[in-house]
Design a protein around this motif. Structure first.
Motif, mmCIF file in Angstrom:
data_model
loop_
_atom_site.group_PDB
_atom_site.id
_atom_site.type_symbol
_atom_site.label_atom_id
_atom_site.label_comp_id
_atom_site.label_asym_id
_atom_site.label_seq_id
_atom_site.Cartn_x
_atom_site.Cartn_y
_atom_site.Cartn_z
ATOM 1 N N TYR A 77 112.956 -5.898 -24.830
ATOM 2 C CA TYR A 77 113.979 -6.802 -25.320
ATOM 3 C C TYR A 77 115.033 -6.056 -26.139
ATOM 4 C CZ TYR A 77 111.052 -10.903 -24.292
ATOM 5 O OH TYR A 77 110.318 -11.867 -23.675
ATOM 6 N N VAL A 78 116.314 -6.410 -25.908
ATOM 7 C CA VAL A 78 117.424 -5.883 -26.703
ATOM 8 C C VAL A 78 118.360 -7.053 -27.007
ATOM 9 C CG1 VAL A 78 119.369 -4.285 -26.799
ATOM 10 C CG2 VAL A 78 117.291 -3.628 -25.588
ATOM 11 N N LEU A 79 118.724 -7.211 -28.286
ATOM 12 C CA LEU A 79 119.649 -8.248 -28.731
ATOM 13 C C LEU A 79 120.934 -7.577 -29.190
ATOM 14 C CD1 LEU A 79 120.092 -11.285 -29.431
ATOM 15 C CD2 LEU A 79 119.241 -10.729 -31.710
ATOM 16 N N VAL A 80 122.075 -7.999 -28.634
ATOM 17 C CA VAL A 80 123.364 -7.389 -28.964
ATOM 18 C C VAL A 80 124.313 -8.473 -29.449
ATOM 19 C CG1 VAL A 80 125.342 -6.103 -28.065
ATOM 20 C CG2 VAL A 80 123.057 -5.612 -27.204
ATOM 21 N N GLY A 81 124.913 -8.250 -30.619
ATOM 22 C CA GLY A 81 125.949 -9.131 -31.133
ATOM 23 C C GLY A 81 127.308 -8.550 -30.776
ATOM 24 N N PHE A 82 128.230 -9.409 -30.363
ATOM 25 C CA PHE A 82 129.573 -8.921 -30.041
ATOM 26 C C PHE A 82 130.578 -10.044 -30.183
ATOM 27 C CE2 PHE A 82 128.076 -10.631 -26.035
ATOM 28 C CZ PHE A 82 129.205 -11.124 -25.395
ATOM 29 N N ALA A 83 131.851 -9.683 -30.226
ATOM 30 C CA ALA A 83 132.941 -10.648 -30.220
ATOM 31 C C ALA A 83 133.758 -10.380 -28.977
ATOM 32 C CB ALA A 83 133.804 -10.498 -31.469
ATOM 33 N N GLY A 84 134.169 -11.444 -28.321
ATOM 34 C CA GLY A 84 134.942 -11.269 -27.104
ATOM 35 C C GLY A 84 135.569 -12.556 -26.648
ATOM 36 N N SER A 85 136.377 -12.441 -25.636
ATOM 37 C CA SER A 85 137.022 -13.605 -25.034
ATOM 38 C C SER A 85 136.093 -14.170 -23.953
ATOM 39 C CB SER A 85 138.355 -13.194 -24.423
ATOM 40 O OG SER A 85 138.140 -12.298 -23.350
ATOM 41 N N PRO A 86 136.373 -15.363 -23.474
ATOM 42 C CA PRO A 86 135.560 -15.908 -22.388
ATOM 43 C C PRO A 86 135.561 -15.020 -21.137
ATOM 44 C CG PRO A 86 136.790 -17.661 -23.433
ATOM 45 C CD PRO A 86 137.278 -16.373 -24.028
#
Length: 123
Positions: A77-86
């Motif tokens: 398992y890997v959890l990644v937080g990010f910000a992005g457009s649709p």
């Protein structure tokens, strides 16, 4: 560009709305660690290439499943937080779906109330 991975704040870049997301990726447990890192780097590059910003990466490691998935009993398992457009999310979702070593994945847009709660706790 202002965004805190810990707080998940919304940012605006060139008048595009950047929303906070989390993606959980479950790799096959038998996959080599170097291949997992290579695939993870490729997915992070998809986020960056589409104007997104990568936040915290949390490696949970090998965990057993509650039930069999594709005849497998555990995954990495890997959890990644990010910000992005649709559009960023759409391309990331497509790339994750095409990857052979990914058993399951889920992209979740963080709700506004969770962002407000996290910023209140940080204060």
């Amino acid at each position: 560009m202002v965004w805190s991975p810990a707080l998940g704040l919304v940012q605006r870049e060139n008048s595009r709305v950047m929303r906070p997301y989390e993606v959980m990726v479950i790799f096959e447990a038998a996959t080599d660690a170097q291949l997992i890192q290579t695939e993870l780097d490729r997915f992070l590059e998809v986020i960056r290439a589409n104007g997104g910003t990568v936040g915290a990466i949390d490696r949970w490691g090998r965990r057993p499943f509650a039930y069999e998935v594709n005849h497998k009993r555990e995954g990495y398992y890997v959890l990644v937080g990010f910000a992005g457009s649709p559009a960023t999310v759409d391309e990331l979702d497509r790339q994750l779906g095409l990857a052979d070593v990914v058993l399951r994945h889920k992209v979740i847009r963080l709700p506004e109330r969770a962002i407000k709660a996290a910023s209140a706790q940080a204060s």
